[in-house]
Write an enzyme that holds these catalytic residues in place. Sequence first.
Site, PDB file in Angstrom:
ATOM      1  N   ASP A  25      34.918  65.632  28.702  1.00 56.40           N
ATOM      2  CA  ASP A  25      36.047  66.451  28.288  1.00 56.40           C
ATOM      3  C   ASP A  25      35.880  66.680  26.781  1.00 56.40           C
ATOM      4  O   ASP A  25      35.100  65.994  26.122  1.00 56.40           O
ATOM      5  CB  ASP A  25      37.349  65.696  28.585  1.00 56.40           C
ATOM      6  CG  ASP A  25      38.596  66.491  28.215  1.00 56.40           C
ATOM      7  OD1 ASP A  25      38.580  67.725  28.349  1.00 56.40           O
ATOM      8  OD2 ASP A  25      39.574  65.860  27.775  1.00 56.40           O
ATOM      9  N   ASP A  27      38.806  67.980  24.076  1.00 56.44           N
ATOM     10  CA  ASP A  27      39.929  67.581  23.224  1.00 56.44           C
ATOM     11  C   ASP A  27      40.414  66.180  23.583  1.00 56.44           C
ATOM     12  O   ASP A  27      40.593  65.837  24.754  1.00 56.44           O
ATOM     13  CB  ASP A  27      41.086  68.574  23.364  1.00 56.44           C
ATOM     14  CG  ASP A  27      40.773  69.890  22.673  1.00 56.44           C
ATOM     15  OD1 ASP A  27      40.424  69.873  21.490  1.00 56.44           O
ATOM     16  OD2 ASP A  27      40.858  70.940  23.341  1.00 56.44           O
TER      17      ASP A  27
END
Length: 308
Positions: A25, A27
């Site tokens: 991922d 953020d």
Amino acid sequence: MNDNTSQKLGTLVSDGGPVNVYVWDMDETLILLRSLLNGTYAESFNGSKDVKRGVEIGRMWEKHILKICDDFFFYEQIEECNEPFLDSLRQYDDGKDLSLYDFKQDDFSTPTDDLNKRKLAYRHRAVAHKYEKGLCPFLDSESMNVLDELYNVTDEYTERWLSSARAFLEQCSCVKEESSDGPSAIDQSSQDIHILVTSGALIPSLVKCLLFRLDTFLRHENVYSSIDVGKLQCFKWIKERFNHPKFRFCVIGDGWEECAAAQAMQWPFVKIDLQPDSSHRFPGVTPKTVSYYFAAVYGNSDADSSKE
């Protein structure tokens, strides 16, 4: 999948030993941005962090991201035309030489027909080319210095989150030194593969990779936007690309969606935690940490025992 990617995958499979595929991922995992903007990162320190300063830093990043998206990556034209990855429209690209192509005068509109899908594919190819070259060709030294300073300020404020996450990627990759021909590059003999699956739009996510110094480790063909298709679909595409028993997958992120998608794929999942006392954050998570997750699903290997 292009010919170079196919050739590299063939080399990896034939070299012996497992190949670790890290599915990241973005953020609040590889970078911090959303939690700076909404104050949750600073608030997790129970008053010892200046919340307003974190918001200011986040807003500065937002400004630079959007400016570079609009000025150099066609974002004003294609903001409403998000695709899950840059090669998604490759079938419409006729290979036309784009060196003299005028992107401002080609009457591009919403790609509901083959002609405009071709024009969007041209833009994606141009974006891929720019991404491979890095920021230096289109930013002057003053702008680069501003971005370097912002990176350093952010890294200090976040207690080395950015540099620690980048160090993880570097430890899993053989990186060639930067040359006069361009930015650093991954040694093609490197066994580990890093893939980004982000819930953000594709073009801003690619620009974030450039600004946060992740482009050395994340090739443009390994960046996926799940905003329209979902993370599970992206994970299925990744599995199709790396469809061989030697490839072992591990998902690293902070959200419920990548956790659920990892479970559906029966891949290990490492949950990143913002809390200062957590070991599952940066600094904290290391290749050695993640090797235990690989081992729990796939068993031990020589590659696991060599991780520091």
